[in-house]
Design a protein around this motif. Sequence first.
Motif, short mmCIF file in Angstrom:
data_model
loop_
_atom_site.label_atom_id
_atom_site.label_comp_id
_atom_site.label_asym_id
_atom_site.label_seq_id
_atom_site.Cartn_x
_atom_site.Cartn_y
_atom_site.Cartn_z
N LEU A 153 0.83 -1.20 0.00
CA LEU A 153 0.00 0.00 0.00
C LEU A 153 0.87 1.25 0.00
O LEU A 153 0.62 2.19 -0.75
CB LEU A 153 -0.93 -0.01 1.21
N ARG A 154 1.90 1.26 0.83
CA ARG A 154 2.80 2.42 0.89
C ARG A 154 3.49 2.63 -0.46
O ARG A 154 3.60 3.78 -0.92
CB ARG A 154 3.85 2.21 2.00
N THR A 155 3.92 1.54 -1.09
CA THR A 155 4.56 1.65 -2.40
C THR A 155 3.58 2.23 -3.41
O THR A 155 3.94 3.12 -4.20
CB THR A 155 5.04 0.27 -2.87
N LYS A 156 2.35 1.76 -3.39
CA LYS A 156 1.34 2.27 -4.33
C LYS A 156 1.02 3.74 -4.05
O LYS A 156 0.80 4.52 -4.98
CB LYS A 156 0.08 1.41 -4.29
N GLU A 157 0.99 4.10 -2.78
CA GLU A 157 0.76 5.52 -2.44
C GLU A 157 1.89 6.38 -2.99
O GLU A 157 1.65 7.47 -3.52
CB GLU A 157 0.66 5.69 -0.93
N LEU A 158 3.13 5.91 -2.86
CA LEU A 158 4.28 6.66 -3.39
C LEU A 158 4.21 6.77 -4.91
O LEU A 158 4.48 7.83 -5.48
CB LEU A 158 5.59 6.02 -2.95
N LEU A 159 3.85 5.66 -5.57
CA LEU A 159 3.72 5.70 -7.03
C LEU A 159 2.61 6.65 -7.46
O LEU A 159 2.77 7.40 -8.43
CB LEU A 159 3.45 4.30 -7.58
N ALA A 160 1.50 6.64 -6.75
CA ALA A 160 0.40 7.55 -7.08
C ALA A 160 0.84 9.00 -6.90
O ALA A 160 0.51 9.86 -7.72
CB ALA A 160 -0.82 7.24 -6.22
N ALA A 161 1.58 9.27 -5.83
CA ALA A 161 2.08 10.63 -5.61
C ALA A 161 3.03 11.03 -6.74
O ALA A 161 2.97 12.17 -7.23
CB ALA A 161 2.79 10.73 -4.27
N ASP A 162 3.90 10.11 -7.16
CA ASP A 162 4.80 10.40 -8.28
C ASP A 162 4.02 10.68 -9.55
O ASP A 162 4.35 11.61 -10.30
CB ASP A 162 5.77 9.24 -8.51
N LEU A 163 3.00 9.89 -9.81
CA LEU A 163 2.19 10.11 -11.02
C LEU A 163 1.47 11.46 -10.96
O LEU A 163 1.39 12.17 -11.97
CB LEU A 163 1.16 8.99 -11.19
N ARG A 164 0.95 11.82 -9.79
CA ARG A 164 0.29 13.12 -9.65
C ARG A 164 1.29 14.25 -9.92
O ARG A 164 0.99 15.22 -10.60
CB ARG A 164 -0.31 13.28 -8.25
N GLU A 165 2.50 14.08 -9.39
CA GLU A 165 3.53 15.11 -9.59
C GLU A 165 3.89 15.24 -11.06
O GLU A 165 3.98 16.35 -11.60
CB GLU A 165 4.77 14.75 -8.77
N VAL A 166 4.07 14.11 -11.74
CA VAL A 166 4.40 14.15 -13.17
C VAL A 166 3.25 14.75 -13.95
O VAL A 166 3.45 15.57 -14.86
CB VAL A 166 4.74 12.73 -13.69
N TYR A 167 2.02 14.40 -13.61
CA TYR A 167 0.87 14.96 -14.31
C TYR A 167 0.80 16.47 -14.09
O TYR A 167 0.56 17.22 -15.04
CB TYR A 167 -0.42 14.30 -13.82
N ASP A 168 1.03 16.90 -12.85
CA ASP A 168 1.02 18.35 -12.57
C ASP A 168 2.12 19.06 -13.36
O ASP A 168 1.89 20.14 -13.93
CB ASP A 168 1.21 18.61 -11.08
N GLN A 169 3.32 18.48 -13.42
CA GLN A 169 4.41 19.07 -14.19
C GLN A 169 4.04 19.12 -15.66
O GLN A 169 4.30 20.11 -16.35
CB GLN A 169 5.70 18.28 -14.01
N ALA A 170 3.45 18.04 -16.16
CA ALA A 170 3.10 17.98 -17.57
C ALA A 170 2.02 18.99 -17.91
O ALA A 170 2.06 19.61 -18.98
CB ALA A 170 2.62 16.57 -17.92
N SER A 171 1.07 19.18 -17.02
CA SER A 171 -0.01 20.12 -17.32
C SER A 171 0.47 21.57 -17.25
O SER A 171 -0.17 22.45 -17.80
CB SER A 171 -1.20 19.90 -16.38
N ARG A 172 1.61 21.83 -16.58
CA ARG A 172 2.16 23.18 -16.50
C ARG A 172 3.08 23.50 -17.68
O ARG A 172 3.48 24.64 -17.84
CB ARG A 172 2.93 23.36 -15.20
N THR A 173 3.47 22.51 -18.46
CA THR A 173 4.38 22.74 -19.59
C THR A 173 3.61 23.33 -20.75
O THR A 173 2.41 23.52 -20.70
CB THR A 173 5.07 21.44 -20.03
#
Length: 144
Positions: free
Chosen positions: A66-86
Motif C-alpha cells: 500500500l505504501r509503495t502504491k501511495e508513493l507511485l500515485a504521488a509520483d504520477l500526480r507530480e508528473v501529471y502536474d508538471q506535464a499540465s504546466r508545460t
Amino acid sequence: ARKLGSRLVAAMAIVAWKAHIHSAKAEKAAAQLAERLENERHGLEEKLAQAYDQADQAVASMQRELRTKELLAADLREVYDQASRTAGGAQTASRGSEFRHGGAAGTVAMANVAAQALLGGQSVARGSPGPNQAGGPSGGSRRR
C-alpha cells in the motif's frame, strides 16, 4: 458364628480391594485423558501462534504494498502536474482526463508530456503497439 463373621470380613475385604483396583484404574485413565488433552491444547496453542504470525506477516506485506502504491500515485500526480504546466498545458489537461479513464490517446499524450517535462526534450509516440501489446499474452505470461 465365628465362621460367618470371618466370611463376612473376607467378603468385605474383597469388595474393598475390587473398589480400590477400580478406583486406581479410573484415576489412571483420568490422568491419561488429562495428559492427552493438555498435549492437544499445547499443540493448538502453537498452531494459533503460527496463524497469528502468518497473519502479521501478511498484514505487514500488504502495508508495504500500500505504501509503495501511495508513493507511485504521488509520483504520477507530480508528473501529471508538471506535464499540465508545460507548453500546451490546456491540451494536455484535456488529454489527461482520457488518461485517468484509461484512454490510449491520453496515455500516449501523458507519456510524451511527462518525458518532455522530465527530460526537457521531445518524445516520439509509437505508431504501432509494442511487442507485449499485440493483443495477446506476452511471451512471459502463462496460460492455464
